[in-house]
Design a protein around this motif. Structure first.
Motif, PDB file in Angstrom:
ATOM      1  N   VAL A 171       2.842   2.483  -4.631  1.00 35.76           N
ATOM      2  CA  VAL A 171       2.980   2.572  -3.175  1.00 35.76           C
ATOM      3  C   VAL A 171       3.729   3.852  -2.795  1.00 35.76           C
ATOM      4  CG1 VAL A 171       5.096   1.174  -2.979  1.00 35.76           C
ATOM      5  CG2 VAL A 171       3.455   1.182  -1.119  1.00 35.76           C
ATOM      6  N   ASP A 172       4.631   4.289  -3.670  1.00 43.01           N
ATOM      7  CA  ASP A 172       5.391   5.522  -3.455  1.00 43.01           C
ATOM      8  C   ASP A 172       4.431   6.704  -3.312  1.00 43.01           C
ATOM      9  OD1 ASP A 172       7.515   7.238  -3.301  1.00 43.01           O
ATOM     10  OD2 ASP A 172       8.114   7.105  -5.418  1.00 43.01           O
ATOM     11  N   GLY A 175       4.051   7.114  -8.565  1.00 41.21           N
ATOM     12  CA  GLY A 175       2.750   6.426  -8.454  1.00 41.21           C
ATOM     13  C   GLY A 175       2.834   5.275  -7.464  1.00 41.21           C
ATOM     14  N   SER A 220       9.268  -3.646  -6.753  1.00 39.95           N
ATOM     15  CA  SER A 220       9.421  -3.835  -8.207  1.00 39.95           C
ATOM     16  C   SER A 220       8.280  -4.600  -8.881  1.00 39.95           C
ATOM     17  CB  SER A 220      10.742  -4.567  -8.557  1.00 39.95           C
ATOM     18  OG  SER A 220      11.815  -3.668  -8.489  1.00 39.95           O
ATOM     19  N   SER A 221       7.315  -5.062  -8.089  1.00 37.10           N
ATOM     20  CA  SER A 221       6.316  -5.962  -8.699  1.00 37.10           C
ATOM     21  C   SER A 221       5.123  -5.226  -9.300  1.00 37.10           C
ATOM     22  CB  SER A 221       5.815  -6.970  -7.663  1.00 37.10           C
ATOM     23  OG  SER A 221       4.978  -6.308  -6.738  1.00 37.10           O
ATOM     24  N   GLY A 222       5.178  -3.889  -9.291  1.00 37.96           N
ATOM     25  CA  GLY A 222       4.080  -3.120  -9.881  1.00 37.96           C
ATOM     26  C   GLY A 222       4.527  -2.481 -11.174  1.00 37.96           C
TER      27      GLY A 222
HETATM   28  N1  AR6 Z   1       0.384  -0.852   0.268  1.00 38.20           N
HETATM   29  C1  AR6 Z   1       1.068  -1.978  -0.026  1.00 38.20           C
HETATM   30  N2  AR6 Z   1       1.415  -2.312  -1.289  1.00 38.20           N
HETATM   31  C2  AR6 Z   1       1.051  -1.475  -2.292  1.00 38.20           C
HETATM   32  C3  AR6 Z   1       0.342  -0.277  -2.066  1.00 38.20           C
HETATM   33  C4  AR6 Z   1       0.011   0.024  -0.709  1.00 38.20           C
HETATM   34  N3  AR6 Z   1      -0.668   1.142  -0.388  1.00 38.20           N
HETATM   35  N4  AR6 Z   1       0.134   0.321  -3.263  1.00 38.20           N
HETATM   36  C5  AR6 Z   1       0.684  -0.488  -4.204  1.00 38.20           C
HETATM   37  N5  AR6 Z   1       1.229  -1.564  -3.613  1.00 38.20           N
HETATM   38  P1  AR6 Z   1       4.781  -0.157  -7.276  1.00 38.20           P
HETATM   39  P2  AR6 Z   1       7.506  -0.730  -8.224  1.00 38.20           P
HETATM   40  C6  AR6 Z   1       1.931  -2.706  -4.229  1.00 38.20           C
HETATM   41  O1  AR6 Z   1       4.323   0.082  -8.651  1.00 38.20           O
HETATM   42  O2  AR6 Z   1       7.009  -1.825  -9.093  1.00 38.20           O
HETATM   43  C7  AR6 Z   1       6.380   4.343  -8.533  1.00 38.20           C
HETATM   44  O3  AR6 Z   1       5.866   5.253  -9.444  1.00 38.20           O
HETATM   45  C8  AR6 Z   1       1.655  -3.012  -5.664  1.00 38.20           C
HETATM   46  O4  AR6 Z   1       0.479  -3.802  -5.800  1.00 38.20           O
HETATM   47  O5  AR6 Z   1       4.315   0.788  -6.235  1.00 38.20           O
HETATM   48  O6  AR6 Z   1       8.716  -0.968  -7.406  1.00 38.20           O
HETATM   49  C9  AR6 Z   1       7.775   4.711  -8.057  1.00 38.20           C
HETATM   50  O7  AR6 Z   1       7.936   6.118  -7.950  1.00 38.20           O
HETATM   51  C10 AR6 Z   1       2.903  -3.782  -6.049  1.00 38.20           C
HETATM   52  O8  AR6 Z   1       2.734  -5.181  -5.745  1.00 38.20           O
HETATM   53  O9  AR6 Z   1       6.411  -0.158  -7.191  1.00 38.20           O
HETATM   54  C11 AR6 Z   1       8.630   4.110  -9.102  1.00 38.20           C
HETATM   55  O10 AR6 Z   1       8.746   4.973 -10.222  1.00 38.20           O
HETATM   56  C12 AR6 Z   1       3.982  -3.224  -5.139  1.00 38.20           C
HETATM   57  O11 AR6 Z   1       3.325  -2.424  -4.183  1.00 38.20           O
HETATM   58  C13 AR6 Z   1       7.922   2.863  -9.499  1.00 38.20           C
HETATM   59  O12 AR6 Z   1       6.552   3.085  -9.182  1.00 38.20           O
HETATM   60  C14 AR6 Z   1       5.002  -2.379  -5.852  1.00 38.20           C
HETATM   61  O13 AR6 Z   1       4.395  -1.653  -6.908  1.00 38.20           O
HETATM   62  C15 AR6 Z   1       8.382   1.674  -8.689  1.00 38.20           C
HETATM   63  O14 AR6 Z   1       7.746   0.519  -9.176  1.00 38.20           O
END
Ligand code: AR6
Length: 363
Positions: free
Chosen positions: A32-33, A30, A116-118
């Motif tokens: 950003v990934d 989910g 890691s902040s999501g």
């Molecule tokens: N552009 C920039 N930042 C974004 C975008 C975007 N399009 N979309 C979300 N963010 P997260 P994590 C921000 O959850 O916490 C996945 O399922 C978002 O607001 O994407 O490292 C992976 O497969 C937040 O501040 O990553 C892993 O299982 C930041 O990106 C898990 O989530 C990171 O949020 C990783 O969790």
């Protein structure tokens, strides 16, 4: 080159590499990934399948496929479990490993989301501090343009205490500005009267002195009335001594001259100064080589911050570039807040400016 904090969607950014906050399978997910995989297309997933996963804190590189970047660097951040389980070290190594992978692959620009902040729950203000720390450390020894991309306003947090303090400072500044404005308006007519009286007294004094001079030298001024003479002496007194050309040839120390002098006085090197100012080398060279260079206000303030000037000196240096710090706009008040509190961390200042939707310092 500097660190830039920007708001937006990382999948739209044109730069050499973007970093993906992945999970250890590297097969998408989910946040950003998910967004990166959707935008890049199947090709990315196919390449990821061959990588054999990735450990927390490490990073792996693929091509960018349909994304506007050349590479995607996949890193796996730690899941937040309260902070006592090595989360910070792991998060730091995500940034370090991603940056060195970018450098090894000749990248000149790279963009990070807040890893890691999501979904992984790392507190956003701490995640941002780690990101900034590691990127600044890396930039102190390398030339690269690094972006931290903040996805939405809610996902950005500079910490409640700092936010509250700045808000209070802005409110106080607006209030005291309004207060001094009304006071000035109330006082204005009285002040004006005093000034007029003083000016009249001064004129009378000059008149009396001129008349005395005239009387003493009367024989040689035959025909000239005391009043006429007095008027002409007064005129002479008010005439400018220098021509415009003289004045232009005699300019005060310029912004760039003051900057270079202060760098020497502080025992800094040029590189230390422009890195601390978050300004790139090319811009610094321009300022260095042109004594009359007029920087933008954000660049001028960036140097004031890098030099850690106290408020009065800061204002003086800004004046040389034609700028002031006013108490009637947020940007200026935030800058003043940090200077008054002797906090010269440009990245912390930029975080606060970002939070309040203001232009950032440096490039
Ligand atoms: N552009 C920039 N930042 C974004 C975008 C975007 N399009 N979309 C979300 N963010 P997260 P994590 C921000 O959850 O916490 C996945 O399922 C978002 O607001 O994407 O490292 C992976 O497969 C937040 O501040 O990553 C892993 O299982 C930041 O990106 C898990 O989530 C990171 O949020 C990783 O969790």
């Amino acid at each position: 080159m500097p660190l830039k904090l920007i708001r937006g969607d990382i999948t739209k950014l044109e730069c050499d590499a973007i970093v993906n906050a992945a999970n250890s399978t590297l097969l998408g997910g989910g946040g950003v990934d998910g967004a990166i995989h959707r935008a890049a297309g199947r090709g990315l997933l196919n390449e990821c399948r061959k990588l054999g996963g990735c450990k927390t804190g490490e990073a792996k590189l693929t091509k960018g496929y349909r994304l506007p970047c050349r590479f995607v660097i996949h890193t796996v951040g730690p899941v937040w479990r309260g902070g006592d389980n090595g989360e910070e070290d792991l998060l730091r190594s995500c940034y370090r490993n991603s940056l060195s992978l970018a450098a090894d692959n000749g990248c000149e620009s790279v963009a990070f989301p807040l890893i890691s902040s999501g979904v992984y729950g790392y507190p956003k203000d701490r995640a941002l501090r780690v990101a900034t720390d590691e990127i600044v450390r890396f930039l102190s020894g390398s030339e690269m343009l690094v972006y931290i991309v903040i996805f939405d306003k809610k996902s950005f947090d500079i910490g409640e205490k700092l936010f509250g303090d700045i808000e209070a400072f802005i409110d106080d500044s607006y209030a005291s500005d309004a207060y001094s404005y009304t006071l000035e308006r109330r006082r204005a007519p009285v002040m004006m009267d005093i000034c007029l009286e003083e000016a009249a007294e001064e004129d009378e004094k000059i008149d009396r002195r001129n008349k005395k001079l005239y009387q003493a030298a009367a024989p040689s001024f035959a025909g000239a009335s005391a009043d006429k003479l007095s008027a002409s002496v007064k005129k002479e007194k008010r005439a400018p001594k220098n021509t415009l050309e003289d004045e232009l040839n005699n300019l005060d120390e310029s912004f760039s001259e003051m900057l270079l002098r202060k760098i020497d006085e502080k025992g800094m090197t040029d590189v230390e100064c422009y890195k601390r100012a978050n300004v790139d080398r090319k811009l610094f060279s321009k300022i260095r080589s042109d004594r009359l260079y007029r920087p933008s206000k954000t660049t001028a303030i960036a140097f004031v911050i890098a030099l850690e000037l106290p408020l009065e000196e800061a204002k003086n240096m800004l004046m040389k570039a034609g700028y002031a710090l006013s108490r009637s706009n947020k940007f200026d008040i935030i800058i003043e807040y940090f200077i008054v509190n002797a906090n010269y961390d440009i990245f912390e200042i930029n975080e606060a400016l970002f939070k309040f939707d203001q232009n950032l310092l440096g490039v």
